[in-house]
Design a protein around this motif. Sequence first.
Motif, PDB file in Angstrom:
ATOM      1  N   LEU A   1      -0.125   2.236  -7.889  1.00  0.00           N
ATOM      2  CA  LEU A   1      -1.435   2.050  -7.268  1.00  0.00           C
ATOM      3  C   LEU A   1      -2.566   2.216  -8.284  1.00  0.00           C
ATOM      4  O   LEU A   1      -3.528   1.441  -8.298  1.00  0.00           O
ATOM      5  CB  LEU A   1      -1.619   3.036  -6.111  1.00  0.00           C
TER       6      LEU A   1
ATOM      7  N   ILE B   1      -7.373   3.647  -2.766  1.00  0.00           N
ATOM      8  CA  ILE B   1      -6.647   2.523  -3.379  1.00  0.00           C
ATOM      9  C   ILE B   1      -5.634   1.958  -2.381  1.00  0.00           C
ATOM     10  O   ILE B   1      -5.451   0.737  -2.286  1.00  0.00           O
ATOM     11  CB  ILE B   1      -5.958   2.958  -4.685  1.00  0.00           C
ATOM     12  N   LYS B   2      -4.994   2.837  -1.600  1.00  0.00           N
ATOM     13  CA  LYS B   2      -4.053   2.376  -0.573  1.00  0.00           C
ATOM     14  C   LYS B   2      -4.767   1.512   0.460  1.00  0.00           C
ATOM     15  O   LYS B   2      -4.268   0.453   0.859  1.00  0.00           O
ATOM     16  CB  LYS B   2      -3.394   3.567   0.122  1.00  0.00           C
TER      17      LYS B   2
ATOM     18  N   SER C   1       3.202   1.758  -2.196  1.00  0.00           N
ATOM     19  CA  SER C   1       3.760   1.866  -3.552  1.00  0.00           C
ATOM     20  C   SER C   1       3.506   3.262  -4.108  1.00  0.00           C
ATOM     21  O   SER C   1       2.720   4.046  -3.557  1.00  0.00           O
ATOM     22  CB  SER C   1       3.127   0.827  -4.467  1.00  0.00           C
TER      23      SER C   1
ATOM     24  N   SER D   1       2.234   6.277  -6.680  1.00  0.00           N
ATOM     25  CA  SER D   1       0.910   6.630  -7.182  1.00  0.00           C
ATOM     26  C   SER D   1       0.607   5.925  -8.503  1.00  0.00           C
ATOM     27  O   SER D   1      -0.506   5.430  -8.699  1.00  0.00           O
ATOM     28  CB  SER D   1       0.811   8.147  -7.360  1.00  0.00           C
TER      29      SER D   1
ATOM     30  N   ALA E   1      -5.618  -1.937  -1.042  1.00  0.00           N
ATOM     31  CA  ALA E   1      -4.457  -2.831  -1.095  1.00  0.00           C
ATOM     32  C   ALA E   1      -4.075  -3.308   0.303  1.00  0.00           C
ATOM     33  O   ALA E   1      -3.785  -4.494   0.512  1.00  0.00           O
ATOM     34  CB  ALA E   1      -3.284  -2.120  -1.759  1.00  0.00           C
TER      35      ALA E   1
ATOM     36  N   GLU F   1      -6.469   8.230  -4.330  1.00  0.00           N
ATOM     37  CA  GLU F   1      -5.289   7.399  -4.086  1.00  0.00           C
ATOM     38  C   GLU F   1      -5.346   6.786  -2.687  1.00  0.00           C
ATOM     39  O   GLU F   1      -4.948   5.631  -2.487  1.00  0.00           O
ATOM     40  CB  GLU F   1      -4.019   8.245  -4.248  1.00  0.00           C
TER      41      GLU F   1
ATOM     42  N   HIS G   1       0.808  -1.213   0.000  1.00  0.00           N
ATOM     43  CA  HIS G   1       0.000   0.000   0.000  1.00  0.00           C
ATOM     44  C   HIS G   1       0.849   1.274   0.000  1.00  0.00           C
ATOM     45  O   HIS G   1       0.335   2.360  -0.222  1.00  0.00           O
ATOM     46  CB  HIS G   1      -0.975   0.010   1.194  1.00  0.00           C
TER      47      HIS G   1
END
Length: 190
Positions: free
Chosen positions: A88, A109-110, A83, A85, A113, A106, A81
């Motif tokens: 992701l 998405i974090k 990683s 941008s 993950a 973003e 998580h």
Amino acid sequence: MQLEKIISISGKPGLFKLVSQLKNGFIVEDITTKKKASISNSSQVSLLDNIAMFTFDKEVPLFEVFENIAKKYDYKPTINHKSSSEELRAFMAESLPNYDVERVYESDIKKLAQWYNLLQKAGYITPESFVKPEAPAEETVEEAKVVEEKEEKKPAAKKAPAKKAAEKPEATEEKPVKKTAAKKATKKED
């Protein structure tokens, strides 16, 4: 997968499983460490079962997104998580191709993950966890028939207690009369 008891608590890292309810809160268990803790009713809690990701067409439940990720990564851990941008966004495009780029941030998405990796590590992500059971649907139809039969029998059962209740007030009316008569008798003796 049973997401209905998995929660995220605002201000606490990780995911938790609801264990029990208290008078003023809940008992939760960390899904990775299995440590139990209590939280108050004022804590901000999000059930994973109620979370969905935005697409251009509709909102997709988190369960389906996890299923897509699991099939794509063969039920193994996915990207970190933390990683970049670009990584992701590429991960999200693979997992949910038509996701709404403007409404899915973003940070979302974090979290996705991170939560997937936590659930995978805790053993919630397996090929069996995404199988949709067909047998309970048949059982619910049978249960509905049984409930209908019971409802048909219940009105007859309700009539009998109503008659008993009607008889009881008559009996209670007689009892006070006897008591008052007994009181008068004691007064005359004095």
